[in-house]
Motif scaffolding. Sequence first.
Motif, short mmCIF file in Angstrom:
data_model
loop_
_atom_site.label_atom_id
_atom_site.label_comp_id
_atom_site.label_asym_id
_atom_site.label_seq_id
_atom_site.Cartn_x
_atom_site.Cartn_y
_atom_site.Cartn_z
N ASP A 86 1.36 15.32 -12.65
CA ASP A 86 1.15 14.83 -14.03
C ASP A 86 2.44 14.88 -14.85
O ASP A 86 2.50 15.52 -15.90
N PRO A 87 3.51 14.19 -14.38
CA PRO A 87 4.77 14.23 -15.12
C PRO A 87 4.68 13.48 -16.44
O PRO A 87 3.83 12.61 -16.63
N GLN A 88 5.59 13.80 -17.33
CA GLN A 88 5.68 13.08 -18.59
C GLN A 88 6.48 11.79 -18.46
O GLN A 88 6.31 10.85 -19.23
N LEU A 89 7.38 11.77 -17.47
CA LEU A 89 8.33 10.68 -17.31
C LEU A 89 8.26 10.12 -15.90
O LEU A 89 8.27 10.88 -14.92
N LEU A 90 8.19 8.79 -15.78
CA LEU A 90 8.26 8.11 -14.49
C LEU A 90 9.55 7.31 -14.43
O LEU A 90 9.83 6.50 -15.31
N LEU A 91 10.33 7.53 -13.37
CA LEU A 91 11.56 6.81 -13.13
C LEU A 91 11.39 6.00 -11.85
O LEU A 91 11.20 6.58 -10.77
N ALA A 92 11.44 4.69 -11.96
CA ALA A 92 11.23 3.80 -10.82
C ALA A 92 12.51 3.05 -10.51
O ALA A 92 12.98 2.24 -11.32
N ASP A 93 13.09 3.32 -9.35
CA ASP A 93 14.37 2.72 -8.96
C ASP A 93 14.14 1.63 -7.93
O ASP A 93 13.85 1.90 -6.77
N GLU A 94 14.23 0.38 -8.37
CA GLU A 94 13.99 -0.79 -7.52
C GLU A 94 12.66 -0.66 -6.76
O GLU A 94 12.60 -0.84 -5.55
N PRO A 95 11.55 -0.38 -7.46
CA PRO A 95 10.29 -0.11 -6.76
C PRO A 95 9.68 -1.33 -6.07
O PRO A 95 8.80 -1.17 -5.22
N THR A 96 10.16 -2.53 -6.40
CA THR A 96 9.61 -3.74 -5.79
C THR A 96 10.58 -4.38 -4.82
O THR A 96 10.35 -5.48 -4.32
N GLY A 97 11.68 -3.70 -4.53
CA GLY A 97 12.76 -4.31 -3.74
C GLY A 97 12.36 -4.72 -2.34
O GLY A 97 12.95 -5.64 -1.77
N ASN A 98 11.37 -4.05 -1.75
CA ASN A 98 10.94 -4.37 -0.39
C ASN A 98 9.59 -5.07 -0.33
O ASN A 98 8.96 -5.11 0.73
N GLU A 150 0.84 -1.21 0.00
CA GLU A 150 0.00 0.00 0.00
C GLU A 150 0.87 1.26 0.00
O GLU A 150 0.57 2.22 -0.71
N GLN A 151 1.96 1.24 0.77
CA GLN A 151 2.86 2.39 0.77
C GLN A 151 3.45 2.63 -0.61
O GLN A 151 3.58 3.78 -1.05
N GLN A 152 3.80 1.55 -1.31
CA GLN A 152 4.38 1.73 -2.63
C GLN A 152 3.34 2.24 -3.62
O GLN A 152 3.67 3.02 -4.51
N ARG A 153 2.09 1.82 -3.47
CA ARG A 153 1.04 2.36 -4.34
C ARG A 153 0.84 3.86 -4.08
O ARG A 153 0.64 4.64 -5.02
N VAL A 154 0.91 4.26 -2.82
CA VAL A 154 0.87 5.69 -2.51
C VAL A 154 2.09 6.38 -3.12
O VAL A 154 1.99 7.50 -3.64
N GLY A 155 3.24 5.70 -3.09
CA GLY A 155 4.45 6.27 -3.69
C GLY A 155 4.29 6.51 -5.18
O GLY A 155 4.77 7.52 -5.70
N ILE A 156 3.61 5.60 -5.88
CA ILE A 156 3.37 5.80 -7.31
C ILE A 156 2.39 6.95 -7.52
O ILE A 156 2.57 7.79 -8.41
N ALA A 157 1.34 7.01 -6.69
CA ALA A 157 0.41 8.14 -6.78
C ALA A 157 1.13 9.45 -6.54
O ALA A 157 0.87 10.46 -7.21
N LEU A 158 2.06 9.46 -5.58
CA LEU A 158 2.85 10.65 -5.29
C LEU A 158 3.69 11.07 -6.50
O LEU A 158 3.78 12.25 -6.83
N ALA A 159 4.27 10.07 -7.18
CA ALA A 159 5.06 10.36 -8.38
C ALA A 159 4.22 11.00 -9.47
O ALA A 159 4.73 11.74 -10.31
N LEU A 160 2.92 10.71 -9.47
CA LEU A 160 2.01 11.22 -10.51
C LEU A 160 1.35 12.54 -10.12
O LEU A 160 0.54 13.08 -10.89
N ALA A 161 1.68 13.08 -8.96
CA ALA A 161 0.95 14.21 -8.41
C ALA A 161 0.85 15.39 -9.37
O ALA A 161 -0.21 15.98 -9.56
#
Length: 236
Positions: A171-183, A158-169
């Motif tokens: 409306d960026p053109q580019l998403l950079l995900a650095d080891e987003p599933t590591g934990n 759930e925290q990571q899903r909030v993290g993705i929502a935060l990245a979209l706050a």
Amino acid sequence: MDNVTLFANQGVDINVSNLTKVYKTAAEEVSALKGVDFSVKSGQAVAIMGPSGCGKSTLMNLIGGVDNPTSGNISVGDQEISTTTERGLEQYRLLKVGFVFQFFNLVPTMTAFENLELPMMVAGKEEAECRERAHALLDLVGLAHKGEKRPDQLSGGEQQRVGIALALANDPQLLLADEPTGNLDEKNATNITQLLLSLAEQNGKTVVMVSHDPKCIAQFPITYAMRDGNFVAQES
């Protein structure tokens, strides 16, 4: 707020040419990137795999405007990142790039809803727009009912899903995900990977993920492998 309004900005091309990064210490120089050439088309989802220390996170930091290259060029859309001023990079990071991190990067004393509002407020959006967009983003990631929870009241997934929502706050053109599933466990890792892919496939965002998890990498339509500061193979 519908998805058209939620995602008004489409993805952006990335072009990296002869990129190098050298870290200097008192004892030695370490070449993290060695003449990297790399390109991604607008709306593509690309994954980069490789062992720790191969240079993939360094590449992400340079594309994201977090660090400066030693030499070479990075263009994102019509912006040359490698020569942009620090003030320009601040605006670039705030408005054009969304970052998804392994450790979620949420303010622990704020609710999920408040975490999402914060970058929008920094960008100068009206309070009503911030509120409406935060609700819409939480709904997008399936957490509309968890908006008043603080990070420590949410699971890792759930925290990571909030993290993705935060990245979209913003409306960026580019998403950079650095080891987003590591934990995350395997189920949540798959869910997060699929969410990132959908942002490219359904919403036109450009998505670049780095990971050492072969199961997550395998879900991406375009993959690269890095070793010792450069790409060594590509599979499409």
